[in-house]
Design an enzyme around this catalytic site. Structure first.
Site, PDB file in Angstrom:
ATOM      1  N   HIS A 255      14.851  -2.305   2.627  1.00  0.00           N
ATOM      2  CA  HIS A 255      13.612  -2.819   3.202  1.00  0.00           C
ATOM      3  C   HIS A 255      13.948  -3.421   4.557  1.00  0.00           C
ATOM      4  O   HIS A 255      14.971  -4.080   4.721  1.00  0.00           O
ATOM      5  CB  HIS A 255      12.994  -3.902   2.303  1.00  0.00           C
ATOM      6  CG  HIS A 255      12.062  -4.834   3.054  1.00  0.00           C
ATOM      7  ND1 HIS A 255      12.467  -6.070   3.516  1.00  0.00           N
ATOM      8  CD2 HIS A 255      10.774  -4.689   3.432  1.00  0.00           C
ATOM      9  CE1 HIS A 255      11.465  -6.648   4.138  1.00  0.00           C
ATOM     10  NE2 HIS A 255      10.427  -5.841   4.106  1.00  0.00           N
TER      11      HIS A 255
ATOM     12  N   ALA B 113      -8.463  -5.506   5.635  1.00  0.00           N
ATOM     13  CA  ALA B 113      -7.089  -5.128   5.280  1.00  0.00           C
ATOM     14  C   ALA B 113      -7.048  -3.689   4.772  1.00  0.00           C
ATOM     15  O   ALA B 113      -7.950  -3.235   4.068  1.00  0.00           O
ATOM     16  CB  ALA B 113      -6.553  -6.080   4.209  1.00  0.00           C
ATOM     17  N   ARG B 114      -5.984  -2.996   5.125  1.00  0.00           N
ATOM     18  CA  ARG B 114      -5.827  -1.613   4.680  1.00  0.00           C
ATOM     19  C   ARG B 114      -4.834  -1.619   3.525  1.00  0.00           C
ATOM     20  O   ARG B 114      -3.615  -1.609   3.711  1.00  0.00           O
ATOM     21  CB  ARG B 114      -5.318  -0.737   5.819  1.00  0.00           C
ATOM     22  CG  ARG B 114      -5.480   0.744   5.499  1.00  0.00           C
ATOM     23  CD  ARG B 114      -5.392   1.566   6.761  1.00  0.00           C
ATOM     24  NE  ARG B 114      -5.794   2.940   6.518  1.00  0.00           N
ATOM     25  CZ  ARG B 114      -5.018   3.859   5.966  1.00  0.00           C
ATOM     26  NH1 ARG B 114      -3.813   3.536   5.562  1.00  0.00           N
ATOM     27  NH2 ARG B 114      -5.451   5.087   5.801  1.00  0.00           N
ATOM     28  N   TYR B 115      -5.345  -1.628   2.313  1.00  0.00           N
ATOM     29  CA  TYR B 115      -4.531  -1.878   1.132  1.00  0.00           C
ATOM     30  C   TYR B 115      -3.527  -0.753   0.871  1.00  0.00           C
ATOM     31  O   TYR B 115      -2.435  -1.003   0.359  1.00  0.00           O
ATOM     32  CB  TYR B 115      -5.435  -2.098  -0.085  1.00  0.00           C
ATOM     33  CG  TYR B 115      -6.409  -3.232   0.129  1.00  0.00           C
ATOM     34  CD1 TYR B 115      -5.950  -4.536   0.267  1.00  0.00           C
ATOM     35  CD2 TYR B 115      -7.778  -3.003   0.234  1.00  0.00           C
ATOM     36  CE1 TYR B 115      -6.827  -5.582   0.490  1.00  0.00           C
ATOM     37  CE2 TYR B 115      -8.663  -4.047   0.459  1.00  0.00           C
ATOM     38  CZ  TYR B 115      -8.180  -5.327   0.583  1.00  0.00           C
ATOM     39  OH  TYR B 115      -9.048  -6.376   0.814  1.00  0.00           O
ATOM     40  N   GLU B 116      -3.880   0.481   1.201  1.00  0.00           N
ATOM     41  CA  GLU B 116      -2.938   1.581   1.002  1.00  0.00           C
ATOM     42  C   GLU B 116      -1.655   1.336   1.787  1.00  0.00           C
ATOM     43  O   GLU B 116      -0.547   1.580   1.295  1.00  0.00           O
ATOM     44  CB  GLU B 116      -3.577   2.911   1.435  1.00  0.00           C
ATOM     45  CG  GLU B 116      -4.613   3.451   0.477  1.00  0.00           C
ATOM     46  CD  GLU B 116      -4.001   3.931  -0.825  1.00  0.00           C
ATOM     47  OE1 GLU B 116      -2.834   4.358  -0.819  1.00  0.00           O
ATOM     48  OE2 GLU B 116      -4.689   3.884  -1.862  1.00  0.00           O
TER      49      GLU B 116
END
Length: 416
Positions: free
Chosen positions: A210, A363-366
């Site tokens: 990460h 918010a763009r959850y994907e």
């Protein structure tokens, strides 16, 4: 390579341990470390002798920049522009490095039907490439989400950039105030740009990585406040000490080029941050993590973040190459899935970036949840077998290790 750089590389090895400890370990480990130290020092030397300024490279990016090109060209000296161009470049370089590993993995005479994959995973595709999803948000800005799924090497790889602006919601303001930010206004205009990636390999012998590097600007009654944050960390399922040493050494070189105190400070910050309190264990073997970096100057902080971001490929891709074809079976796969469950727990319960994203309007959850693996599991009261490789990993997760012996070296100097 100058004598000064060579001396710097050799000195770095002193953090690994004394000559007696070197004698007792495989010589190839230290040869590799020395070569890596020299290469990283030389590369950093070249970078530091040139002006650290990003330029527009439209043909190399994964998609069109979020900010109109005309605006980027007009504001080329602005830090918002410089950060957007940096994350666009880092995203493209990392995605192409991962795709190269996928391409090479299929350069043999076998067909898809000849590979024996577990029934609980999707069928890998020889032409696995990143799906590029460029999105915008009404309030301001947008992002580019790149996801590769069902590859032979990578079960799921996500590399996302976002360049967003607007008004900070109360939950985000409160979170920043809790970290000591003195923000006075109720509604705060903000700008944020960052790159974030999580790579979940198929083979349990290859670690998950990460990384995230970001830049924030907030406008309140006192003017503009800015800061950088980020880090890189490794989450193995099986411990390879040589990999851990080289991973940390690469990050240390990126830090040392700017401040020799950075690595030790940010390594500890990483160990503390990626900790799962309700499990009493770390998510992985650490790396570096920092936030609220606003000194010694904006340009110097940007140079430091650039060095860290550029260290991701050399810190991780050699590990992928080394282990992507290692043998494994059902037992190792189940252990990998259990450990991925821990990864999910941390990201959804504790990760500050995930919570900030979920609290941001529109918010763009994907994209926010791209860090989650395709497959994970939760076994009730799972415990690894005594004296097993799985238990060896848990020892390190329960008690973070000083991989380069930096703390011991500092203690010796302080008592000398």
């Amino acid at each position: 390579m100058t004598l000064k750089i060579i001396v710097q590389s050799i000195r770095t090895l002193s953090y690994v341990g004394s000559y007696r400890k070197i004698k007792d370990r495989p010589i190839k480990l230290y040869c590799a470390a020395l070569v890596g130290a020299g290469y990283m020092a030389y590369s950093q030397h070249k970078k530091n002798t040139a002006e650290m300024k990003e330029i527009i490279q439209l043909n190399n990016y994964m998609a069109e920049p979020i900010t109109p090109v005309s605006q980027l060209e007009k504001n080329g000296e602005d830090m918002k522009t410089q950060m957007e161009l940096l994350i666009m470049r880092i995203q493209a370089e990392f995605c192409r490095a991962l795709e190269k590993e996928e391409d090479e993995a299929w350069n043999d005479e076998k067909t898809v039907d000849e590979y024996d994959f577990d029934n609980d995973v999707y069928l890998p595709h020889p032409d696995a490439k990143f799906k590029v999803d460029r999105w915008t948000r009404k309030e301001g800005g947008g992002g580019i989400t790149c996801v590769l799924q069902d590859g032979r090497v990578f079960e799921k790889a996500g590399v996302n950039i976002s360049v967003v602006s607007g008004k900070l919601p109360p939950a985000a303001v409160q979170q920043m105030r809790s970290r000591g930010k003195k923000l006075e206004n109720a509604e705060l205009p903000f700008f944020a740009a960052g790159v974030s990636a999580v790579i979940h390999p198929r083979n349990p012998m290859v670690p998950t990585i990460h990384f995230n590097y970001r830049y924030f600007e907030v406008q309140d009654k006192d003017g503009v406040q800015w800061w950088f944050g980020g880090g890189t960390d490794l989450t193995p399922y099986y411990l390879d000490e040589e990999d851990a040493l080289n991973f940390h050494m690469t990050l240390k070189h990126a830090c040392d080029a700017h401040d020799t105190t950075y690595y030790n400070k940010f390594k500890k910050w990483c160990d503390d941050y990626f900790y799962i309190p309700h499990r009493g264990e770390s998510r992985g073997i650490g790396g570096i993590f920092f936030d609220d970096i606003d000194q010694p100057s904006q340009q110097e902080a940007f140079k430091f973040v650039t060095s860290c971001a550029e260290a991701v490929v050399p810190s991780y891709i050699p590990i992928v190459k080394k282990h992507k074809d290692d043998a494994y079976g059902y037992y190792e796969r189940q252990w990998q899935l259990v450990r991925r469950g821990r990864y999910v727990e941390f990201n959804l319960i504790y990760d500050r970036g995930t919570k900030f994203g979920l609290h941001t309007p529109e918010a763009r959850y994907e994209s926010i949840l791209m860090s989650l693996p395709l497959n994970a599991k939760w076994e009730y009261m799972h415990e690894p077998k005594p004296n097993s490789p799985e238990q060896e990993l848990m020892k390190v997760l329960k008690q973070p290790r000083d991989w380069l012996n930096v703390e011991k070296a500092q203690a010796r100097r302080s008592t000398a």
